[in-house]
Scaffold this active site. Structure first.
Site, PDB file in Angstrom:
ATOM      1  N   LYS A   1      40.487  47.316  67.251  1.00 38.10           N
ATOM      2  CA  LYS A   1      42.041  47.502  67.196  1.00 38.10           C
ATOM      3  C   LYS A   1      42.295  48.217  68.526  1.00 38.10           C
ATOM      4  O   LYS A   1      43.486  47.976  69.032  1.00 38.10           O
ATOM      5  CB  LYS A   1      42.429  48.146  66.044  1.00 38.10           C
ATOM      6  CG  LYS A   1      42.284  46.845  64.953  1.00 38.10           C
ATOM      7  CD  LYS A   1      42.793  45.551  65.374  1.00 38.10           C
ATOM      8  CE  LYS A   1      42.824  44.893  63.974  1.00 38.10           C
ATOM      9  NZ  LYS A   1      43.245  43.218  64.071  1.00 38.10           N
TER      10      LYS A   1
ATOM     11  N   TYR B   1      36.388  48.531  63.048  1.00 37.66           N
ATOM     12  CA  TYR B   1      37.624  47.915  62.993  1.00 37.66           C
ATOM     13  C   TYR B   1      38.569  48.976  63.865  1.00 37.66           C
ATOM     14  O   TYR B   1      39.408  48.229  64.814  1.00 37.66           O
ATOM     15  CB  TYR B   1      38.144  48.056  61.557  1.00 37.66           C
ATOM     16  CG  TYR B   1      39.446  47.274  61.284  1.00 37.66           C
ATOM     17  CD1 TYR B   1      39.544  46.086  61.180  1.00 37.66           C
ATOM     18  CD2 TYR B   1      40.743  48.126  60.910  1.00 37.66           C
ATOM     19  CE1 TYR B   1      40.638  45.354  61.072  1.00 37.66           C
ATOM     20  CE2 TYR B   1      41.872  47.562  60.995  1.00 37.66           C
ATOM     21  CZ  TYR B   1      41.879  46.088  60.763  1.00 37.66           C
ATOM     22  OH  TYR B   1      43.146  45.527  60.698  1.00 37.66           O
TER      23      TYR B   1
ATOM     24  N   GLY C   1      44.720  32.904  61.564  1.00 38.61           N
ATOM     25  CA  GLY C   1      44.535  33.552  60.329  1.00 38.61           C
ATOM     26  C   GLY C   1      45.815  33.563  59.472  1.00 38.61           C
ATOM     27  O   GLY C   1      46.218  34.378  58.703  1.00 38.61           O
ATOM     28  N   ALA C   2      46.366  32.296  59.566  1.00 39.24           N
ATOM     29  CA  ALA C   2      47.748  31.806  58.820  1.00 39.24           C
ATOM     30  C   ALA C   2      47.568  31.322  57.495  1.00 39.24           C
ATOM     31  O   ALA C   2      48.553  30.732  57.004  1.00 39.24           O
ATOM     32  CB  ALA C   2      48.414  31.238  59.944  1.00 39.24           C
ATOM     33  N   GLY C   3      46.365  31.375  56.857  1.00 42.16           N
ATOM     34  CA  GLY C   3      46.280  30.759  55.638  1.00 42.16           C
ATOM     35  C   GLY C   3      46.805  31.619  54.569  1.00 42.16           C
ATOM     36  O   GLY C   3      47.148  31.179  53.626  1.00 42.16           O
TER      37      GLY C   3
END
Length: 251
Positions: free
Chosen positions: A156, A152, A11-13
């Protein structure tokens, strides 16, 4: 950190993932920028290379076992065996429990919990071979419970359990496994939350800051700094821990 160490950031975009990739590259790692969006991944790689770092873009859905396997093979071919993994990729589908569809549930669990599991499983052989490694999973303050986030929050909370368990299993091989749990951080995701709530984004940030002990909201770089510590040599005796990056104590 030495330049010979290869890191994967999922998810490094954009957002926290991009900030983390940039920080690890600045610290000397060769970074695989993994994202489902080819363009944003390429953008982060360009920023790293412009700053003098080493990086490659890898497009993959972390919830898909075949894509994860192919992604690890690509990273090894382009940069070398990865020994640092930052599981940042995440999505939200916020709704009251009675409005949550099975698709809402599955999508969030697949990306936020199944994805880190698959990535950890795929990188494990490299860590055992090197007898050294660092895994940082992304939890959240929502793991403690949050309105309209049953899916979510469950994902987590699962990350916290996964982190502690892997710390026990991988510790004998020189591998530490920790989690970071950001609070409110200004990103595209939180901008989307403001829009869903029908609130002005700036006003929402002001409200959150007023309730935060340090009296400001988080920045992606705040979380990236915490990750950088956990993957470094100085954190070699820190494992199985969830570090809350929230600007103050959590309930």
């Amino acid at each position: 950190m030495t330049s010979s160490r290869v890191a994967i950031v999922t998810g490094a975009g954009r957002g926290i993932g991009a900030a983390t990739a940039l920080r690890l590259a600045a610290d000397g790692a060769a970074v695989a920028v993994l994202d489902v969006d080819a363009q944003t991944a390429a953008d982060t790689v360009e920023r790293i290379r412009t700053a003098g770092g080493t990086a490659c873009a890898v497009v993959a859905d972390v919830g898909d076992p075949d894509q994860v396997k192919d992604a690890l093979a690509t990273v090894e071919a382009e940069l070398g065996p990865p020994v640092i993994l930052v599981n940042n990729a995440g999505v939200i589908r916020d709704r009251p429990m009675e409005e949550l569809s099975l698709d809402d549930w599955n999508t969030v669990l697949d990306v936020n919990l199944r994805g880190p599991f698959l990535m950890c499983q795929a990188i494990r052989p490299h860590l055992l071979e090197q007898r050294w490694g660092r895994i940082v999973n992304f939890s959240s303050s929502s793991a403690l419970g949050n309105r309209d986030q049953a899916n979510y929050s469950a994902a987590k909370a699962g990350i916290d359990g996964l982190t502690r368990t892997l710390a026990i299993e991988l510790g004998p091989y020189g591998v530490t496994v920790n989690a970071v749990a950001p609070g409110y951080v200004v990103t595209d995701m939180t901008a989307g939350t403001a829009e869903r709530l029908g609130m002005d984004f700036t006003r929402l940030q002001q409200m959150v800051a007023a309730q935060t002990p340090v009296r400001r909201v988080g920045r992606p770089e705040d979380v990236a700094n915490a990750v950088a510590f956990l993957v470094g040599e100085d954190a070699g005796f820190v494992s199985g821990h969830t570090l809350y990056v929230t600007g103050g104590p959590m309930r």
